[in-house]
Design a protein around this motif. Sequence first.
Motif, short mmCIF file in Angstrom:
data_model
loop_
_atom_site.label_atom_id
_atom_site.label_comp_id
_atom_site.label_asym_id
_atom_site.label_seq_id
_atom_site.Cartn_x
_atom_site.Cartn_y
_atom_site.Cartn_z
N MET A 1 -13.64 -9.52 -2.02
CA MET A 1 -12.61 -9.08 -2.95
C MET A 1 -12.15 -7.66 -2.63
N ILE A 2 -13.07 -6.81 -2.27
CA ILE A 2 -12.73 -5.42 -1.95
C ILE A 2 -11.90 -5.36 -0.67
N LEU A 3 -12.29 -6.13 0.33
CA LEU A 3 -11.57 -6.10 1.60
C LEU A 3 -10.15 -6.63 1.44
N GLN A 4 -9.96 -7.65 0.60
CA GLN A 4 -8.61 -8.15 0.36
C GLN A 4 -7.77 -7.10 -0.34
N ALA A 5 -8.36 -6.34 -1.21
CA ALA A 5 -7.64 -5.24 -1.86
C ALA A 5 -7.25 -4.17 -0.85
N VAL A 6 -8.14 -3.90 0.10
CA VAL A 6 -7.83 -2.94 1.16
C VAL A 6 -6.62 -3.42 1.98
N ASP A 7 -6.53 -4.73 2.21
CA ASP A 7 -5.37 -5.27 2.93
C ASP A 7 -4.07 -4.91 2.21
N PHE A 8 -4.05 -5.11 0.89
CA PHE A 8 -2.84 -4.79 0.12
C PHE A 8 -2.52 -3.30 0.23
N LEU A 9 -3.53 -2.47 0.10
CA LEU A 9 -3.34 -1.03 0.21
C LEU A 9 -2.77 -0.66 1.58
N GLU A 10 -3.34 -1.24 2.62
CA GLU A 10 -2.91 -0.93 3.99
C GLU A 10 -1.46 -1.39 4.22
N LEU A 11 -1.11 -2.57 3.74
CA LEU A 11 0.25 -3.07 3.93
C LEU A 11 1.25 -2.27 3.11
N PHE A 12 0.84 -1.80 1.95
CA PHE A 12 1.72 -0.93 1.17
C PHE A 12 2.03 0.34 1.95
N ARG A 13 1.01 0.93 2.55
CA ARG A 13 1.20 2.17 3.30
C ARG A 13 1.99 1.95 4.58
N ARG A 14 1.79 0.81 5.23
CA ARG A 14 2.45 0.57 6.51
C ARG A 14 3.86 0.03 6.37
N THR A 15 4.08 -0.83 5.37
CA THR A 15 5.36 -1.55 5.29
C THR A 15 6.08 -1.39 3.96
N GLY A 16 5.45 -0.74 2.98
CA GLY A 16 6.04 -0.68 1.65
C GLY A 16 5.90 -1.97 0.87
N CYS A 17 4.97 -2.83 1.28
CA CYS A 17 4.77 -4.12 0.61
C CYS A 17 4.39 -3.90 -0.85
N ARG A 18 5.08 -4.61 -1.75
CA ARG A 18 4.87 -4.39 -3.19
C ARG A 18 4.38 -5.64 -3.92
N ILE A 19 4.35 -6.78 -3.24
CA ILE A 19 3.93 -8.01 -3.90
C ILE A 19 2.96 -8.75 -3.00
N GLN A 20 1.85 -9.20 -3.60
CA GLN A 20 0.91 -10.07 -2.88
C GLN A 20 1.01 -11.47 -3.47
N LEU A 21 1.13 -12.44 -2.58
CA LEU A 21 1.25 -13.85 -2.96
C LEU A 21 0.04 -14.61 -2.44
N GLY A 22 -0.48 -15.52 -3.24
CA GLY A 22 -1.62 -16.32 -2.79
C GLY A 22 -1.76 -17.58 -3.61
#
Length: 419
Positions: free
Chosen positions: A186-207
């Motif tokens: 769960m923590i690592l998946q949250a890190v993915d969202f954080l990393e993509l926000f910083r790299r691409t400005g990603c604002r929505i996670q879909l699953g």
Amino acid sequence: MTPFDSPAGSFQPRSTITRTLVERGYINQVTDLPGVDRAFAGGIVPIYAGFDATADSLHVGHLVPIMALRRLQQAGHRPIVLIGGGTTRIGDPSFRSAARPMLSEDEIAANVAGIRKVFERLLTFGDGPTDAVMVNNADWLDKMAWIDMLRDVGKHFSVNRMLSFDSVRTRLEQQENLSFLEFNYMILQAVDFLELFRRTGCRIQLGGGDQWGNIIGGVDLLRRIEGQEVFGMTTPLLTTASGVKMGKTAAGAVWVNANRLSPYDYWQFWRNVEDADVVRFLKLFTDLPLDEIERLGRAEGAALNGVKERLANEATALAHGRHAAERAQQTARQAFGQGEAAAGLPTVELDAAQRTAGVVLVDLLVLAGLASSKSEARRAIAGRGVRIDGEVVDADGVVTIGGQPLRLSLGRKRHVVVK
């Protein structure tokens, strides 16, 4: 009940894509639907969905979030496909009674190469503002220092809250082992969202629906660390009208890649869906307009078979190309209307020893993928559901192959050529 049908009845979407996602059935849960709608209406939104490389193909159950990404790209937004090269090494424990098998680095790499093909069929990749991009979380997770992760990320996660999520609580209530390794997922998946926000400005996670707890963790982490408003959304975990998990059959998963399941068998899966599922699957798994789907949904009786063929053609064309879909349809019609084995059917080739000694029929049914076990094969034989070259075989025995291939059939719609 759709998200628009709130008791107050006051929410009206500003963005067409919000209404499309709801009307086609892609939204199961969302952290803030009005907020998501505002984001869509405000310009291009990067939105990501993650997929672990646990096999060299995805199955049709994975297609719901991918098709949602396709809809978003068609509406002018930017899909981000995250391949879990790093998280695959751990395994998501969500709603599983046991840990996933541990894969080697070579196995993960081979699986990543295999599942890329599905996305390349359904999304447009490139360098444009709405072109899809594909990333691998091994690029940052493999470089993350353990102490840094604990200090910078782990401090924001409450173990009490993590234990309360259904995906974890169910495992513990059933007294199934949950390793510390899996608990970190769960923590690592949250890190993915954080990393993509910083790299691409990603604002929505879909699953998928089983990812809700993990997605909430990522939304909360972004709020705590970046002070930003981001959103989470899940698609439904589908079952058929009779309660069978979407993408599962008696013979196993319905794989999307042709090396796992032939385009013909893929076409047959969609052709044979239950009547009650046809309209729902047309909305989710094809590009047909909603007004045309509504018209097709009015078909009854024998006319519904034509609608099922339309579903099979459209779904197969997306996964394998229009030519493969048309060939599968032609093959099916040949197989149902002729006594000889039709070109294009799935093929099983026997080795020299099997050709010489023959193969017991129950073993051949399993080998051909028409039955998942010998007991299931025996039941099919006893029920007079097995045919060889169109003739019913009502007793088990040894099947020998001469110079000509034979057509082995289970029921009226499943056929395999045996050479």
